[in-house]
Scaffold this motif. Sequence first.
Motif, PDB file in Angstrom:
ATOM      1  N   ASN A   1       0.831  -1.205   0.000  1.00 25.03           N
ATOM      2  CA  ASN A   1       0.000   0.000   0.000  1.00 25.03           C
ATOM      3  C   ASN A   1       0.865   1.255   0.000  1.00 25.03           C
ATOM      4  O   ASN A   1       0.579   2.221  -0.718  1.00 25.03           O
ATOM      5  CB  ASN A   1      -0.925   0.003   1.217  1.00 25.03           C
ATOM      6  N   ALA A   2       1.917   1.249   0.801  1.00 26.37           N
ATOM      7  CA  ALA A   2       2.821   2.401   0.830  1.00 26.37           C
ATOM      8  C   ALA A   2       3.408   2.672  -0.553  1.00 26.37           C
ATOM      9  O   ALA A   2       3.507   3.824  -0.990  1.00 26.37           O
ATOM     10  CB  ALA A   2       3.934   2.163   1.849  1.00 26.37           C
ATOM     11  N   ALA A   3       3.765   1.598  -1.253  1.00 27.01           N
ATOM     12  CA  ALA A   3       4.331   1.751  -2.596  1.00 27.01           C
ATOM     13  C   ALA A   3       3.297   2.276  -3.580  1.00 27.01           C
ATOM     14  O   ALA A   3       3.637   2.989  -4.538  1.00 27.01           O
ATOM     15  CB  ALA A   3       4.878   0.410  -3.081  1.00 27.01           C
ATOM     16  N   SER A   4       2.002   1.964  -3.348  1.00 25.06           N
ATOM     17  CA  SER A   4       0.967   2.391  -4.289  1.00 25.06           C
ATOM     18  C   SER A   4       0.830   3.907  -4.337  1.00 25.06           C
ATOM     19  O   SER A   4       0.436   4.464  -5.355  1.00 25.06           O
ATOM     20  CB  SER A   4      -0.384   1.757  -3.914  1.00 25.06           C
ATOM     21  N   TYR A   5       1.162   4.581  -3.238  1.00 29.83           N
ATOM     22  CA  TYR A   5       1.078   6.037  -3.233  1.00 29.83           C
ATOM     23  C   TYR A   5       2.110   6.667  -4.164  1.00 29.83           C
ATOM     24  O   TYR A   5       1.903   7.780  -4.658  1.00 29.83           O
ATOM     25  CB  TYR A   5       1.261   6.575  -1.818  1.00 29.83           C
ATOM     26  N   ALA A   6       3.210   5.955  -4.390  1.00 28.51           N
ATOM     27  CA  ALA A   6       4.234   6.482  -5.292  1.00 28.51           C
ATOM     28  C   ALA A   6       3.687   6.632  -6.707  1.00 28.51           C
ATOM     29  O   ALA A   6       4.018   7.587  -7.422  1.00 28.51           O
ATOM     30  CB  ALA A   6       5.460   5.570  -5.293  1.00 28.51           C
ATOM     31  N   GLY A   7       2.816   5.692  -7.126  1.00 27.53           N
ATOM     32  CA  GLY A   7       2.208   5.792  -8.445  1.00 27.53           C
ATOM     33  C   GLY A   7       1.306   6.996  -8.564  1.00 27.53           C
ATOM     34  O   GLY A   7       1.294   7.683  -9.598  1.00 27.53           O
TER      35      GLY A   7
END
Length: 204
Positions: free
Chosen positions: A179-185
């Motif tokens: 989920n944390a990585a999804s914010y990067a997108g």
Amino acid sequence: MTLPSGLRSLSVRNFRLFAAGQLVSVAGTWMMVVAQDWLVLSLTGDSASALATVTALQFTPLMLFTLYGGRLADRHDKRRLLMWANTASGALALSLALLDLSGAARLWHVYLFALALGTVNAVEVPARMSFVSELVGAELLPNASSLSAAYFNVARVAGPALAGLLIGASGTGWVMLLNAASYAGTVAGLRLMRTSELHRSGRA
């Protein structure tokens, strides 16, 4: 290529970037909700009151502060506001994920992060909803709003389903990390937008 009338808003490059980022991010957010609740149950021996508390902490700020978040969206650059909000949400999700993966997570940690994420969402939600009109303009706004509701509902179904599979395979910490990585997108999509093509109105 001419798009069907129901997909007209996707002809706008900025809206395509926004929709793609939101689809990933909203799915990640619902994955986070499932993982967070599962972690609470694991830490408390299936305590219903603890689960109710973390849910209240996450969603009460939306009820109390969304109007203030709307005022911020009216007075400031919505794109920049969304970048800051998504960056903050990603940092909070990453911090809780690392605590969980290291075995150091405690119930008060989950409470604190749920409250912080809810507060950030009170700013992000009104900014995101009002930003759609800047992306496509008045003519395409009804279509863009319909598409936004459609991808939100798709992500709301896909996110928890995927979370269930991943929790069973690798645990809650990895779901939170994803989920944390999804914010990067989402942030990348916002940064790639052509600001000259936004439909901004003058502020009084």
